[in-house]
Design a protein around this motif. Structure first.
Motif, PDB file in Angstrom:
ATOM      1  N   LEU A  22      58.893-122.213  -1.299  1.00 41.70           N
ATOM      2  CA  LEU A  22      59.450-123.027  -2.374  1.00 41.70           C
ATOM      3  C   LEU A  22      59.699-124.462  -1.932  1.00 41.70           C
ATOM      4  O   LEU A  22      60.099-124.716  -0.791  1.00 41.70           O
ATOM      5  CB  LEU A  22      60.783-122.424  -2.841  1.00 41.70           C
ATOM      6  N   GLN A  23      59.500-125.389  -2.835  1.00 41.09           N
ATOM      7  CA  GLN A  23      59.773-126.802  -2.583  1.00 41.09           C
ATOM      8  C   GLN A  23      61.245-127.023  -2.218  1.00 41.09           C
ATOM      9  O   GLN A  23      61.578-127.947  -1.481  1.00 41.09           O
ATOM     10  CB  GLN A  23      59.405-127.625  -3.830  1.00 41.09           C
ATOM     11  N   LEU A  24      62.113-126.161  -2.705  1.00 39.69           N
ATOM     12  CA  LEU A  24      63.540-126.244  -2.422  1.00 39.69           C
ATOM     13  C   LEU A  24      63.806-126.360  -0.926  1.00 39.69           C
ATOM     14  O   LEU A  24      64.669-127.131  -0.501  1.00 39.69           O
ATOM     15  CB  LEU A  24      64.223-124.998  -2.994  1.00 39.69           C
ATOM     16  N   ALA A  61      69.263-119.315 -11.374  1.00 43.86           N
ATOM     17  CA  ALA A  61      70.581-119.568 -11.966  1.00 43.86           C
ATOM     18  C   ALA A  61      71.516-120.244 -10.960  1.00 43.86           C
ATOM     19  O   ALA A  61      72.360-121.055 -11.334  1.00 43.86           O
ATOM     20  CB  ALA A  61      71.188-118.266 -12.476  1.00 43.86           C
ATOM     21  N   LEU A  62      71.351-119.912  -9.695  1.00 37.95           N
ATOM     22  CA  LEU A  62      72.207-120.473  -8.644  1.00 37.95           C
ATOM     23  C   LEU A  62      71.528-121.602  -7.872  1.00 37.95           C
ATOM     24  O   LEU A  62      72.181-122.259  -7.065  1.00 37.95           O
ATOM     25  CB  LEU A  62      72.599-119.370  -7.655  1.00 37.95           C
ATOM     26  N   ASN A  63      70.232-121.787  -8.068  1.00 39.00           N
ATOM     27  CA  ASN A  63      69.428-122.702  -7.263  1.00 39.00           C
ATOM     28  C   ASN A  63      69.620-122.374  -5.776  1.00 39.00           C
ATOM     29  O   ASN A  63      69.950-123.228  -4.961  1.00 39.00           O
ATOM     30  CB  ASN A  63      69.739-124.168  -7.546  1.00 39.00           C
ATOM     31  N   ALA A  64      69.405-121.110  -5.459  1.00 37.99           N
ATOM     32  CA  ALA A  64      69.563-120.604  -4.098  1.00 37.99           C
ATOM     33  C   ALA A  64      68.307-119.824  -3.720  1.00 37.99           C
ATOM     34  O   ALA A  64      67.570-119.365  -4.592  1.00 37.99           O
ATOM     35  CB  ALA A  64      70.790-119.698  -4.022  1.00 37.99           C
ATOM     36  N   ALA A  65      68.067-119.698  -2.410  1.00 38.27           N
ATOM     37  CA  ALA A  65      66.867-118.988  -1.954  1.00 38.27           C
ATOM     38  C   ALA A  65      67.133-118.335  -0.610  1.00 38.27           C
ATOM     39  O   ALA A  65      68.035-118.721   0.134  1.00 38.27           O
ATOM     40  CB  ALA A  65      65.698-119.952  -1.850  1.00 38.27           C
ATOM     41  N   LEU A  66      66.317-117.342  -0.320  1.00 39.81           N
ATOM     42  CA  LEU A  66      66.349-116.652   0.963  1.00 39.81           C
ATOM     43  C   LEU A  66      64.910-116.479   1.420  1.00 39.81           C
ATOM     44  O   LEU A  66      64.041-116.147   0.620  1.00 39.81           O
ATOM     45  CB  LEU A  66      67.031-115.282   0.809  1.00 39.81           C
ATOM     46  N   LEU A  67      64.653-116.731   2.695  1.00 43.37           N
ATOM     47  CA  LEU A  67      63.294-116.719   3.220  1.00 43.37           C
ATOM     48  C   LEU A  67      63.246-115.964   4.538  1.00 43.37           C
ATOM     49  O   LEU A  67      64.092-116.164   5.408  1.00 43.37           O
ATOM     50  CB  LEU A  67      62.809-118.159   3.450  1.00 43.37           C
ATOM     51  N   VAL A  68      62.249-115.093   4.683  1.00 42.22           N
ATOM     52  CA  VAL A  68      61.914-114.467   5.959  1.00 42.22           C
ATOM     53  C   VAL A  68      60.586-115.075   6.381  1.00 42.22           C
ATOM     54  O   VAL A  68      59.603-115.008   5.634  1.00 42.22           O
ATOM     55  CB  VAL A  68      61.766-112.932   5.825  1.00 42.22           C
ATOM     56  N   ALA A  69      60.556-115.690   7.561  1.00 44.46           N
ATOM     57  CA  ALA A  69      59.324-116.329   8.038  1.00 44.46           C
ATOM     58  C   ALA A  69      59.346-116.400   9.560  1.00 44.46           C
ATOM     59  O   ALA A  69      60.406-116.303  10.185  1.00 44.46           O
ATOM     60  CB  ALA A  69      59.205-117.739   7.453  1.00 44.46           C
ATOM     61  N   ILE A  70      58.184-116.605  10.140  1.00 43.78           N
ATOM     62  CA  ILE A  70      58.069-116.777  11.588  1.00 43.78           C
ATOM     63  C   ILE A  70      58.700-118.112  11.959  1.00 43.78           C
ATOM     64  O   ILE A  70      58.376-119.139  11.370  1.00 43.78           O
ATOM     65  CB  ILE A  70      56.590-116.753  12.025  1.00 43.78           C
ATOM     66  N   GLU A  71      59.597-118.102  12.933  1.00 45.90           N
ATOM     67  CA  GLU A  71      60.261-119.343  13.327  1.00 45.90           C
ATOM     68  C   GLU A  71      59.753-119.909  14.654  1.00 45.90           C
ATOM     69  O   GLU A  71      60.060-121.038  14.997  1.00 45.90           O
ATOM     70  CB  GLU A  71      61.768-119.159  13.395  1.00 45.90           C
TER      71      GLU A  71
END
Length: 135
Positions: A22-24, A61-71
């Motif tokens: 996401l662009q967020l 609704a909250l403009n929130a996100a959670l991401l699982v990705a290789i760091e």
């Protein structure tokens, strides 16, 4: 306090969105760090979107996100999935949980990339459940 005629409170929905980052994430990272350091953060994960797999949830609704990705960088012998959280409003943080990693030199030996990813997704889902209890 509501009346009997008020509609019931419905919790905000988390929507799975795995197609692209996401662009967020990029917007919040740039706000926190600036564009140049942001492009280096987590090996360019948030601006290049080149590493897979990812798992991502978005709550409009909250403009929130959670991401699982290789760091970790692709050149590292130990690869690790991380969970990143963008809370309602602004900012982002890495959620500190168990290490979900695998070794590139022994890709078929447990934990494999697939096992590490599945464990990271389970951790993210547990985090979302706890987070919803506070919202």
């Amino acid at each position: 306090m509501g009346t009997q005629n008020d509609p019931p409170v419905v919790p905000a929905l988390w929507i799975r969105h795995d197609s692209d980052i996401l662009q967020l994430w990029w917007d919040r990272l740039c706000t926190e760090m600036g564009p140049v350091p942001a492009s280096r953060y987590a090996g360019g994960l948030f601006d290049q979107d080149r590493r897979r797999p990812i798992a991502q949830w978005y709550n409009p609704a909250l403009n929130a996100a959670l991401l699982v990705a290789i760091e970790t960088g692709p050149e590292w012998p130990v690869q690790r999935f991380a969970v990143f959280y963008a809370p309602p409003g602004r900012g982002f943080t890495k959620v500190h949980m168990n290490n979900h990693e695998w070794f590139t030199r022994t890709p078929k030996k447990s934990p494999t990339e697939e096992e590490a990813f599945a464990a990271a997704v389970r951790s993210a889902e547990e985090f979302l459940q706890v987070e919803m209890d506070f919202i």
